[in-house]
Scaffold this motif. Sequence first.
Motif, PDB file in Angstrom:
ATOM      1  N   VAL A  54     -14.483 105.361  55.643  1.00  0.00           N
ATOM      2  CA  VAL A  54     -13.387 104.405  55.798  1.00  0.00           C
ATOM      3  C   VAL A  54     -13.684 103.542  57.011  1.00  0.00           C
ATOM      4  O   VAL A  54     -14.410 103.930  57.906  1.00  0.00           O
ATOM      5  CB  VAL A  54     -12.030 105.115  55.997  1.00  0.00           C
ATOM      6  N   GLY A  55     -13.145 102.370  57.035  1.00  0.00           N
ATOM      7  CA  GLY A  55     -13.324 101.542  58.226  1.00  0.00           C
ATOM      8  C   GLY A  55     -13.625 100.102  57.925  1.00  0.00           C
ATOM      9  O   GLY A  55     -12.779  99.230  58.126  1.00  0.00           O
ATOM     10  N   MET A  56     -14.817  99.802  57.391  1.00  0.00           N
ATOM     11  CA  MET A  56     -15.203  98.409  57.242  1.00  0.00           C
ATOM     12  C   MET A  56     -14.397  97.697  56.163  1.00  0.00           C
ATOM     13  O   MET A  56     -14.132  96.509  56.278  1.00  0.00           O
ATOM     14  CB  MET A  56     -16.702  98.320  56.932  1.00  0.00           C
ATOM     15  N   ASP A  57     -14.033  98.397  55.093  1.00  0.00           N
ATOM     16  CA  ASP A  57     -13.174  97.766  54.089  1.00  0.00           C
ATOM     17  C   ASP A  57     -11.800  97.464  54.675  1.00  0.00           C
ATOM     18  O   ASP A  57     -11.174  96.447  54.370  1.00  0.00           O
ATOM     19  CB  ASP A  57     -13.055  98.647  52.851  1.00  0.00           C
ATOM     20  N   ILE A  58     -11.340  98.364  55.568  1.00  0.00           N
ATOM     21  CA  ILE A  58     -10.054  98.131  56.235  1.00  0.00           C
ATOM     22  C   ILE A  58     -10.145  96.912  57.143  1.00  0.00           C
ATOM     23  O   ILE A  58      -9.222  96.097  57.215  1.00  0.00           O
ATOM     24  CB  ILE A  58      -9.643  99.381  57.043  1.00  0.00           C
ATOM     25  N   VAL A  59     -11.264  96.798  57.839  1.00  0.00           N
ATOM     26  CA  VAL A  59     -11.477  95.644  58.719  1.00  0.00           C
ATOM     27  C   VAL A  59     -11.311  94.348  57.939  1.00  0.00           C
ATOM     28  O   VAL A  59     -10.556  93.456  58.331  1.00  0.00           O
ATOM     29  CB  VAL A  59     -12.874  95.705  59.365  1.00  0.00           C
ATOM     30  N   ARG A  60     -12.037  94.234  56.826  1.00  0.00           N
ATOM     31  CA  ARG A  60     -11.977  92.998  56.045  1.00  0.00           C
ATOM     32  C   ARG A  60     -10.580  92.760  55.479  1.00  0.00           C
ATOM     33  O   ARG A  60     -10.045  91.648  55.563  1.00  0.00           O
ATOM     34  CB  ARG A  60     -13.013  93.036  54.924  1.00  0.00           C
ATOM     35  N   ASN A  61      -9.974  93.789  54.910  1.00  0.00           N
ATOM     36  CA  ASN A  61      -8.656  93.618  54.286  1.00  0.00           C
ATOM     37  C   ASN A  61      -7.598  93.175  55.289  1.00  0.00           C
ATOM     38  O   ASN A  61      -6.809  92.265  55.018  1.00  0.00           O
ATOM     39  CB  ASN A  61      -8.216  94.922  53.608  1.00  0.00           C
ATOM     40  N   GLN A  62      -7.572  93.822  56.464  1.00  0.00           N
ATOM     41  CA  GLN A  62      -6.553  93.477  57.455  1.00  0.00           C
ATOM     42  C   GLN A  62      -6.739  92.062  57.982  1.00  0.00           C
ATOM     43  O   GLN A  62      -5.762  91.350  58.218  1.00  0.00           O
ATOM     44  CB  GLN A  62      -6.585  94.482  58.604  1.00  0.00           C
ATOM     45  N   ILE A  63      -7.966  91.661  58.181  1.00  0.00           N
ATOM     46  CA  ILE A  63      -8.215  90.312  58.694  1.00  0.00           C
ATOM     47  C   ILE A  63      -7.886  89.264  57.640  1.00  0.00           C
ATOM     48  O   ILE A  63      -7.306  88.216  57.945  1.00  0.00           O
ATOM     49  CB  ILE A  63      -9.673  90.186  59.179  1.00  0.00           C
ATOM     50  N   GLU A  64      -8.225  89.536  56.387  1.00  0.00           N
ATOM     51  CA  GLU A  64      -7.935  88.567  55.328  1.00  0.00           C
ATOM     52  C   GLU A  64      -6.444  88.475  55.043  1.00  0.00           C
ATOM     53  O   GLU A  64      -5.969  87.440  54.577  1.00  0.00           O
ATOM     54  CB  GLU A  64      -8.709  88.933  54.062  1.00  0.00           C
ATOM     55  N   GLN A  65      -5.703  89.532  55.322  1.00  0.00           N
ATOM     56  CA  GLN A  65      -4.260  89.489  55.109  1.00  0.00           C
ATOM     57  C   GLN A  65      -3.566  88.476  56.008  1.00  0.00           C
ATOM     58  O   GLN A  65      -2.463  88.024  55.706  1.00  0.00           O
ATOM     59  CB  GLN A  65      -3.661  90.881  55.329  1.00  0.00           C
ATOM     60  N   ILE A  66      -4.196  88.130  57.125  1.00  0.00           N
ATOM     61  CA  ILE A  66      -3.620  87.106  58.017  1.00  0.00           C
ATOM     62  C   ILE A  66      -4.418  85.813  57.910  1.00  0.00           C
ATOM     63  O   ILE A  66      -4.496  85.035  58.858  1.00  0.00           O
ATOM     64  CB  ILE A  66      -3.563  87.601  59.476  1.00  0.00           C
ATOM     65  N   ASN A  67      -5.014  85.587  56.725  1.00  0.00           N
ATOM     66  CA  ASN A  67      -5.763  84.363  56.442  1.00  0.00           C
ATOM     67  C   ASN A  67      -6.959  84.175  57.367  1.00  0.00           C
ATOM     68  O   ASN A  67      -7.317  83.051  57.723  1.00  0.00           O
ATOM     69  CB  ASN A  67      -4.845  83.131  56.524  1.00  0.00           C
ATOM     70  N   GLY A  68      -7.550  85.283  57.774  1.00  0.00           N
ATOM     71  CA  GLY A  68      -8.763  85.223  58.577  1.00  0.00           C
ATOM     72  C   GLY A  68      -9.974  85.590  57.747  1.00  0.00           C
ATOM     73  O   GLY A  68      -9.882  85.865  56.549  1.00  0.00           O
ATOM     74  N   SER A  69     -11.136  85.601  58.376  1.00  0.00           N
ATOM     75  CA  SER A  69     -12.368  85.978  57.681  1.00  0.00           C
ATOM     76  C   SER A  69     -13.266  86.738  58.649  1.00  0.00           C
ATOM     77  O   SER A  69     -13.162  86.581  59.871  1.00  0.00           O
ATOM     78  CB  SER A  69     -13.100  84.733  57.160  1.00  0.00           C
ATOM     79  N   VAL A  70     -14.156  87.565  58.099  1.00  0.00           N
ATOM     80  CA  VAL A  70     -15.109  88.313  58.909  1.00  0.00           C
ATOM     81  C   VAL A  70     -16.490  88.203  58.269  1.00  0.00           C
ATOM     82  O   VAL A  70     -16.642  88.366  57.067  1.00  0.00           O
ATOM     83  CB  VAL A  70     -14.686  89.797  59.076  1.00  0.00           C
ATOM     84  N   GLU A  71     -17.473  87.875  59.086  1.00  0.00           N
ATOM     85  CA  GLU A  71     -18.855  87.759  58.642  1.00  0.00           C
ATOM     86  C   GLU A  71     -19.737  88.477  59.647  1.00  0.00           C
ATOM     87  O   GLU A  71     -19.300  88.769  60.770  1.00  0.00           O
ATOM     88  CB  GLU A  71     -19.268  86.279  58.544  1.00  0.00           C
ATOM     89  N   PHE A  72     -20.992  88.742  59.260  1.00  0.00           N
ATOM     90  CA  PHE A  72     -21.893  89.376  60.216  1.00  0.00           C
ATOM     91  C   PHE A  72     -23.335  88.996  59.936  1.00  0.00           C
ATOM     92  O   PHE A  72     -23.703  88.632  58.810  1.00  0.00           O
ATOM     93  CB  PHE A  72     -21.722  90.899  60.199  1.00  0.00           C
ATOM     94  N   THR A  73     -24.130  89.059  60.982  1.00  0.00           N
ATOM     95  CA  THR A  73     -25.580  88.906  60.884  1.00  0.00           C
ATOM     96  C   THR A  73     -26.217  90.107  61.553  1.00  0.00           C
ATOM     97  O   THR A  73     -25.655  90.674  62.496  1.00  0.00           O
ATOM     98  CB  THR A  73     -26.060  87.621  61.581  1.00  0.00           C
ATOM     99  N   THR A  74     -27.366  90.499  61.060  1.00  0.00           N
ATOM    100  CA  THR A  74     -28.024  91.674  61.630  1.00  0.00           C
ATOM    101  C   THR A  74     -29.527  91.550  61.524  1.00  0.00           C
ATOM    102  O   THR A  74     -30.041  90.931  60.577  1.00  0.00           O
ATOM    103  CB  THR A  74     -27.538  92.967  60.929  1.00  0.00           C
ATOM    104  N   THR A  75     -30.227  92.103  62.494  1.00  0.00           N
ATOM    105  CA  THR A  75     -31.685  92.156  62.503  1.00  0.00           C
ATOM    106  C   THR A  75     -32.103  93.579  62.837  1.00  0.00           C
ATOM    107  O   THR A  75     -31.749  94.082  63.917  1.00  0.00           O
ATOM    108  CB  THR A  75     -32.271  91.189  63.546  1.00  0.00           C
ATOM    109  N   PRO A  76     -32.812  94.268  61.939  1.00  0.00           N
ATOM    110  CA  PRO A  76     -33.233  95.645  62.235  1.00  0.00           C
ATOM    111  C   PRO A  76     -33.990  95.733  63.556  1.00  0.00           C
ATOM    112  O   PRO A  76     -34.900  94.952  63.831  1.00  0.00           O
ATOM    113  CB  PRO A  76     -34.143  95.986  61.042  1.00  0.00           C
TER     114      PRO A  76
END
Length: 693
Positions: A512-534
């Motif tokens: 649990v966790g990352m799906d909650i992050v996205r859902n809660q942020i989108e509920q207030i008309n926000g967005s979450v994105e990420f970039t990563t480099t191993p």
Amino acid sequence: MFTGEEIAIYLEELEEKIQAINDNVLLLEREGGSPEVIQEIFRAAHTIKGSSAVMGYEKITSLTHEIENLFDLLRQGKMEVSENLVNVLFEALDALKLLKDEITGAGGGVDVSAVIEKLRSCRAGCGAGEPDAAPAGGELPPAPAADELPAGGSAYRFELELEEAVEEVVREAEVRGFQAYQVDIGIDRGCQMKGVRAFLIFETLQQAGEIIKSVPPAEDLQEGRYGEGFTVVLLTREDAGQVRDLVFSIAEVSSVEVRPIKLRSGEQPAAREAAGQQARKEANASPGRENIKTVRVDVQKLDNLMNLVGELVIDRTRLDRFVEVFESRYGSDDLVENIVEISNHLGQVTGDLQEEIMKARMLPVAHVFNRLPRMVRDLAHKLGKEIDFIIEGRETELDRNVIEVISDPLIHLLRNAVDHGIEPPEERVRLGKPRAGRLLLKAAYVESQIVITLSDDGRGMDPEKIRQRAVEKGLLTPEQAARAGEREVLDLIFAPGFSTASSVSDISGRGVGMDIVRNQIEQINGSVEFTTTPGRGTTFTIKLPLTLAIIRALMVTLGDHVYAFPLTNVLETLTFKPGEIQRVRHAEVVVVRGQVLPLVRLAHLFQEKSREEGRLSVVVLGSGDKKVGVVVDRLIGEQEIVIKSLGGYLGQVPGLSGATILGDGKVALIVDARAIVKETGVEDAALEMSRAG
């Protein structure tokens, strides 16, 4: 008894001082025994102790008294900062928070005896004995005994000697334009409620300035443990006569003597001089307390004001529409010009009022950020990691409703960064990295949004590891995993139940966790994105609206009705010929720049009658890693709208998130873009089309 307002003021100050102690203990752990940091903690604890004693909260008074005792020893150089001391101080802070919750009714039965014993053990460990009974941690001199006070009927007078710490406060205050007075107050011998009388005097004097010392201490005064009078040191901009008149306005005061305090001459120590220089800088930057005038306003009143402003915005839009019609019918004459002028001015005033109300509802993001360093510190200690946690943009302001939502998502992201992202010190050294991992949390304004970024220089995410884990958990078949692109694989971290942790702990790995992050942020008309480099780290970017009450929307028509799409979910608009639409099984899709875009018709969603003519207008919506095209009749354009709830009568309507009133008085429905996108996955449509091909 104290009023609700007085208790609220006390709790607000308590929260502020607890946060100040928390921040400075973190500095103490990182930088060692800085005199300035030690003094700040001592003062904050002293303030809590004094106000709690006046309010009658004995457990808080006792606990902060013990914290004072420790920091008095640290100030005197009789004790060193140690890891054990810092851990005990954090335990004491946690107890203070629980005691605060006990006052508000959110908790109860808090026992602080164990924490107090640990604080005393720390003091005993440095060879210090028990402090004097006066609960000032060594700062205040012994209170005068009753037989040292003058007999009833004569004026009360006490010869006060200031210690160095109090002198330093007085010097800083004088730089800011304050005068320090010793106020000797005599009380009638027949006074029956001496504790209440002392409290009233304190409350009255604090309207004119700040009390920084009392003899006897505030705890004794609250309990009425004093003879014929007591003495306070007052910092104020009022003159001595006004101070005297203020005190004499209180019943059962027999005498008042107000004397200016004359500090001892002599060269100031370096630390005191540095404090004076800092005070002068602050004095130049801020002319004085009289220029900082604030009024406490209930949050509900601000919400009501925002609703009223929303109504004004609606009427302003309707008036603009009326003026357009009026001009087209009657041309340009004096009456028309007057109406246009009134409309323009009303629009300007309404816009300014809307902006000011929005500002009044804003809070610095520090309200959330300030709680996070302690959490990161505790997690790092538990996991045996070293982390340099940097916070920037604490002053960035957000709507209070947005701030209430973002706390949990940020905690999830930080816990994942500390647990999964940052490597242990030995591993980092082996990889040629610094022992301490770097964690940066930053908030800033970008156009009409708030952007919060969280970046670390840890392991980063390995797409192949995520691909393998997704197959193991049944989120993808081996064929789907082989066909999926890198971005699609990385976005699987937002899938419910997904985790790359090999074992479950109380920190992470429970799916649990990352799906909650996205859902809660989108509920207030926000967005979450990420970039990563191993091997180099990960950066999450959260975009949030400034307010939730008024938004920009794309207006469209369908049949006889108007619908609004929040711009935060609108990626682009397109037009197609009916022949360009293809069918995959029972779904309509269209190819856009080589990629398959699933289509839904707004007419089918809301059982409306469409008036499609010629080319089709499509609004492309996006939410998370999915997007969908919505077919509408006509695009009107962008507009600022006020969100209105559908109310309890209609309740939750699938596909709709609210309504707004247009300039002509008609109602437009606001489309729930996230819900529509969630029902149609672009990956599934692409897969079906490839199979059909």
